[in-house]
Structures are given as C-alpha cells and as structure tokens.
Design an enzyme around this catalytic site. Structure first.
Site, PDB file in Angstrom:
ATOM      1  N   THR A  37      65.803  72.575  63.177  1.00 36.54           N
ATOM      2  CA  THR A  37      66.866  71.634  63.536  1.00 36.54           C
ATOM      3  C   THR A  37      66.524  70.215  63.096  1.00 36.54           C
ATOM      4  OG1 THR A  37      66.022  71.032  65.724  1.00 36.54           O
ATOM      5  CG2 THR A  37      67.362  73.052  65.586  1.00 36.54           C
ATOM      6  N   SER A 139      52.702  65.529  71.531  1.00 35.55           N
ATOM      7  CA  SER A 139      52.429  64.236  72.154  1.00 35.55           C
ATOM      8  C   SER A 139      51.643  63.401  71.153  1.00 35.55           C
ATOM      9  CB  SER A 139      51.699  64.444  73.482  1.00 35.55           C
ATOM     10  OG  SER A 139      51.477  63.209  74.107  1.00 35.55           O
ATOM     11  N   TYR A 153      55.928  53.189  72.832  1.00 34.56           N
ATOM     12  CA  TYR A 153      55.556  54.552  72.413  1.00 34.56           C
ATOM     13  C   TYR A 153      54.525  55.155  73.362  1.00 34.56           C
ATOM     14  CZ  TYR A 153      53.770  58.207  69.231  1.00 34.56           C
ATOM     15  OH  TYR A 153      53.368  59.402  68.660  1.00 34.56           O
ATOM     16  N   LYS A 157      55.019  58.452  75.728  1.00 34.44           N
ATOM     17  CA  LYS A 157      54.178  59.647  75.534  1.00 34.44           C
ATOM     18  C   LYS A 157      53.355  59.937  76.795  1.00 34.44           C
ATOM     19  CE  LYS A 157      54.833  61.042  71.103  1.00 34.44           C
ATOM     20  NZ  LYS A 157      55.524  62.309  70.757  1.00 34.44           N
TER      21      LYS A 157
HETATM   22  P1  NAD Z   1      58.030  62.141  60.991  1.00 36.36           P
HETATM   23  O1  NAD Z   1      58.659  60.802  61.105  1.00 36.36           O
HETATM   24  O2  NAD Z   1      57.715  62.659  59.640  1.00 36.36           O
HETATM   25  O3  NAD Z   1      58.870  63.239  61.760  1.00 36.36           O
HETATM   26  C1  NAD Z   1      59.563  62.980  62.959  1.00 36.36           C
HETATM   27  C2  NAD Z   1      60.905  63.646  62.869  1.00 36.36           C
HETATM   28  O4  NAD Z   1      61.655  63.435  64.083  1.00 36.36           O
HETATM   29  C3  NAD Z   1      61.742  63.082  61.720  1.00 36.36           C
HETATM   30  O5  NAD Z   1      62.192  64.147  60.915  1.00 36.36           O
HETATM   31  C4  NAD Z   1      62.891  62.370  62.413  1.00 36.36           C
HETATM   32  O6  NAD Z   1      64.087  62.422  61.682  1.00 36.36           O
HETATM   33  C5  NAD Z   1      62.976  63.178  63.704  1.00 36.36           C
HETATM   34  N1  NAD Z   1      63.720  62.483  64.762  1.00 36.36           N
HETATM   35  C6  NAD Z   1      63.635  61.174  65.141  1.00 36.36           C
HETATM   36  N2  NAD Z   1      64.539  60.907  66.098  1.00 36.36           N
HETATM   37  C7  NAD Z   1      65.193  62.082  66.354  1.00 36.36           C
HETATM   38  C8  NAD Z   1      66.223  62.461  67.224  1.00 36.36           C
HETATM   39  N3  NAD Z   1      66.825  61.561  68.039  1.00 36.36           N
HETATM   40  N4  NAD Z   1      66.631  63.759  67.236  1.00 36.36           N
HETATM   41  C9  NAD Z   1      66.076  64.661  66.404  1.00 36.36           C
HETATM   42  N5  NAD Z   1      65.119  64.352  65.512  1.00 36.36           N
HETATM   43  C10 NAD Z   1      64.669  63.080  65.500  1.00 36.36           C
HETATM   44  O7  NAD Z   1      56.677  62.061  61.856  1.00 36.36           O
HETATM   45  P2  NAD Z   1      55.695  63.210  62.379  1.00 36.36           P
HETATM   46  O8  NAD Z   1      54.341  62.647  62.330  1.00 36.36           O
HETATM   47  O9  NAD Z   1      55.954  64.501  61.735  1.00 36.36           O
HETATM   48  O10 NAD Z   1      56.130  63.259  63.925  1.00 36.36           O
HETATM   49  C11 NAD Z   1      56.230  64.478  64.633  1.00 36.36           C
HETATM   50  C12 NAD Z   1      55.660  64.286  66.032  1.00 36.36           C
HETATM   51  O11 NAD Z   1      54.257  64.026  65.928  1.00 36.36           O
HETATM   52  C13 NAD Z   1      56.279  63.098  66.788  1.00 36.36           C
HETATM   53  O12 NAD Z   1      56.558  63.501  68.120  1.00 36.36           O
HETATM   54  C14 NAD Z   1      55.170  62.068  66.771  1.00 36.36           C
HETATM   55  O13 NAD Z   1      55.231  61.215  67.896  1.00 36.36           O
HETATM   56  C15 NAD Z   1      53.937  62.940  66.778  1.00 36.36           C
HETATM   57  N6  NAD Z   1      52.740  62.247  66.289  1.00 36.36           N
HETATM   58  C16 NAD Z   1      52.619  61.869  65.000  1.00 36.36           C
HETATM   59  C17 NAD Z   1      51.464  61.205  64.597  1.00 36.36           C
HETATM   60  C18 NAD Z   1      51.243  60.777  63.178  1.00 36.36           C
HETATM   61  O14 NAD Z   1      50.294  60.017  62.931  1.00 36.36           O
HETATM   62  N7  NAD Z   1      52.039  61.207  62.218  1.00 36.36           N
HETATM   63  C19 NAD Z   1      50.441  60.922  65.510  1.00 36.36           C
HETATM   64  C20 NAD Z   1      50.603  61.319  66.830  1.00 36.36           C
HETATM   65  C21 NAD Z   1      51.746  61.987  67.206  1.00 36.36           C
END
Ligand code: NAD
Length: 279
Positions: A37, A139, A153, A157
C-alpha cells in the site's frame, strides 16, 4: 503460528520507497503474498507486475481512517487473511520544538503515532479472530533515545514504543506477536523526504547542529535497507523472536550509551530516590 507451512499474507504501509519497498520484495522472495500500500498506489505498479498475482496494491494513507479500513477489507477480499501487518509508513519533521510548533507536531503524531495506531486498530480484530498473526512496528533508535531537533519525531516514536509494548503484552496470550524494529540511520528516502521548519537563531547550537549533521548524512547513512529487511525476516522466522530488534551498529552503540547514562544517573541519585518511603 496456526498457518505454519503455508505462505504468509502481508499488509504493509508506505511501500513506494525504502524499507516498505524492500519488505515487499523480501516477502515475495520468501514465497509469500503481499498487499502493498501507498498513498499513491500507482507508484507500486512495478511491484504488482513483479509479483505476478502474489502482490496486490491499494491506496492507504495512514492519516485517513477510511482508506485504512478499505485497504484492510481489500486485503481480506483478495487474500482471505492477514498474517503479518507492517506499520512502516513514516515521516520526519525536523526542528527544535518551538520551531516545529503545535500544528506540525500534531501532523507528525498523525503519521508516526496515530497512523500506526489506526492501522493496528483496524487489523487487530482480524488477527484475534484468526488466532494468529504478527504486527511489525517500524519504530527507530529515536524511539528509545532523543536528539535536539528531533523532538516531534522522537516523542511520536516514544509514544509508539509504549503503545506497542502494551499491545505485545495484551496480544501475546491470544497468539499474536509484536516485533518493534529500531533502525539506526538507513539509506532510504527518509532523510530526503524530511519536512524542515523555519530556523530560530536561539536554537543554532542545539537543534541547528542536528540539522547540519542530518543534512550531511544524506545518501551516506551507514546502513543498507536490504540488509535491514533481511534481519527483520530472520527475526520473524525465529522460534523465539525479540520484542525489540535493533538494526545497525549505530543503533546498538547508541542504545547502549543511552542506557549506561540512564543507569549511571539512577545510581548517582539512588539514595535520594529511595528517601520517600512513608516509614
Ligand atoms: P522512506 O521515506 O523511504 O519511506 C517512508 C514511506 O512512508 C514513504 O514511502 C512515504 O511515502 C510513506 N508515507 C509517509 N506518510 C505517509 C502516510 N500518511 N500514509 C502512508 N504512507 C506514508 O523512509 P524509510 O526509511 O523507508 O522509513 C520507513 C520507516 O522506517 C519509517 O517508519 C521510519 O520512521 C523508520 N525509520 C527509518 C530510519 C532511516 O534512517 N531510514 C531510521 C529509523 C526509523
């Protein structure tokens, strides 16, 4: 799990980029079926094509309860059950708390905390009825420690952490597992997609330094999301999975450092802390 030996059915949020996209690919490689999704499901067309009937797509904005409910119903209509829910969608609002302000703070919570809670609430009755299932909460190390400039953020979290820990305890007797994933810095679109706020000079030496460090980290984050997802798959396949899975050297070192400091403070102030008993 009562569906042992069968393929798994996944429902994953935020699949257009990053961890979400890699999770879809890993589930496919494992022989599973996925409802992928995104807010704009057209961004998932290549995944659907690759999946050859094992990937279906739906529009899901975690801040829109109607789209959440519709995507859950679509998953059941197409695949008949949900074995693994991944609350992956996320975003980052950067700035000192004063710079962020109430409107952006609420927006951050709407995605990171209430969004994940909304999807969880829609799926838990399904898992309870089935008598099995796993909820994966993406998370962050930032859900266990904090940084100036990440207050919106981090606090959202942290709320997700508390919610998920309680959820795990309430659902374990019903045969439903919760895995909370705590990534360090991973090379996804996360940093690029961040929302930045207008800067006040008062926060130059606190949140301002974090802004600079985060900007410098763009495209040089130390961790690989493909390896992160492989670790998540391994933990899910384990007979005795953890409640929390840290991902990355930075996550392990960061949490150790934080807990050492926390314990040192408890010890330093222990006598005063213990001085409050009535007798
Ligand atoms: P990313 O930005 O590549 O992916 C996040 C996705 O969430 C994107 O595709 C975005 O379009 C989607 N999104 C944002 N708002 C939304 C909404 N309202 N409804 C549906 N989709 C929505 O980043 P990522 O790193 O793949 O993030 C995935 C998860 O990992 C997140 O929860 C993020 O907090 C967590 N995270 C990432 C990191 C990092 O360094 N990349 C570190 C810690 C945690």
């Amino acid at each position: 799990m009562s569906n042992e030996g069968q393929d798994r059915v996944w429902l994953i949020t935020g699949c257009s980029t990053g961890f979400g996209r890699e999770l879809v690919l890993a589930a496919l490689a494992a022989g599973d079926r996925v409802m992928a999704t995104a807010r704009r499901p057209e961004t998932l067309a290549d995944l659907a094509e690759l999946g050859k009937g094992r990937v279906s797509t739906a529009a899901l904005d975690v801040t829109d309860p109607a789209s959440v409910e519709a995507a859950v119903q679509a998953t059941l209509a197409v695949f008949g059950r949900i074995d693994v829910l991944v609350n992956n969608a996320g975003s980052l609002v950067m700035g000192a708390l004063e710079e962020v302000g109430m409107k952006r703070l609420r927006e951050q919570y709407d995605v990171v905390f209430f969004g994940a809670a909304e999807v969880t609430s829609a799926v838990v009755p399904v898992l309870r009825e089935q008598g099995h299932g796993t909820i994966v909460q993406m998370s962050s190390l930032g859900g266990l420690k904090t940084y100036p400039g990440y207050g919106a953020y981090n606090s959202a979290k942290w709320a997700l952490e508390g919610y998920s820990e309680v959820l795990a305890a309430e659902l374990a007797p019903l045969g439903i597992r919760v895995l909370i994933v705590e990534p360090g810095a991973f090379r996804t679109e996360f940093n690029r997609n961040k929302v930045t706020t207008p800067e006040l000079s008062a926060y130059k030496e606190s949140a301002g330094l974090t802004r600079q460090a985060t900007a410098a980290l763009l495209d040089s984050e130390e961790n690989d999301p493909v390896k992160g997802v492989a670790a998540i798959m391994k933990a899910l396949d384990s007979d005795n999975p953890p409640l929390r899975l840290l991902l990355g050297n930075d996550a392990v070192d960061g949490l150790r450092e934080h807990h050492d400091a926390l314990l040192a403070e408890v010890t330093e102030w222990e006598e005063l802390s213990r001085s409050t008993a009535i007798s």
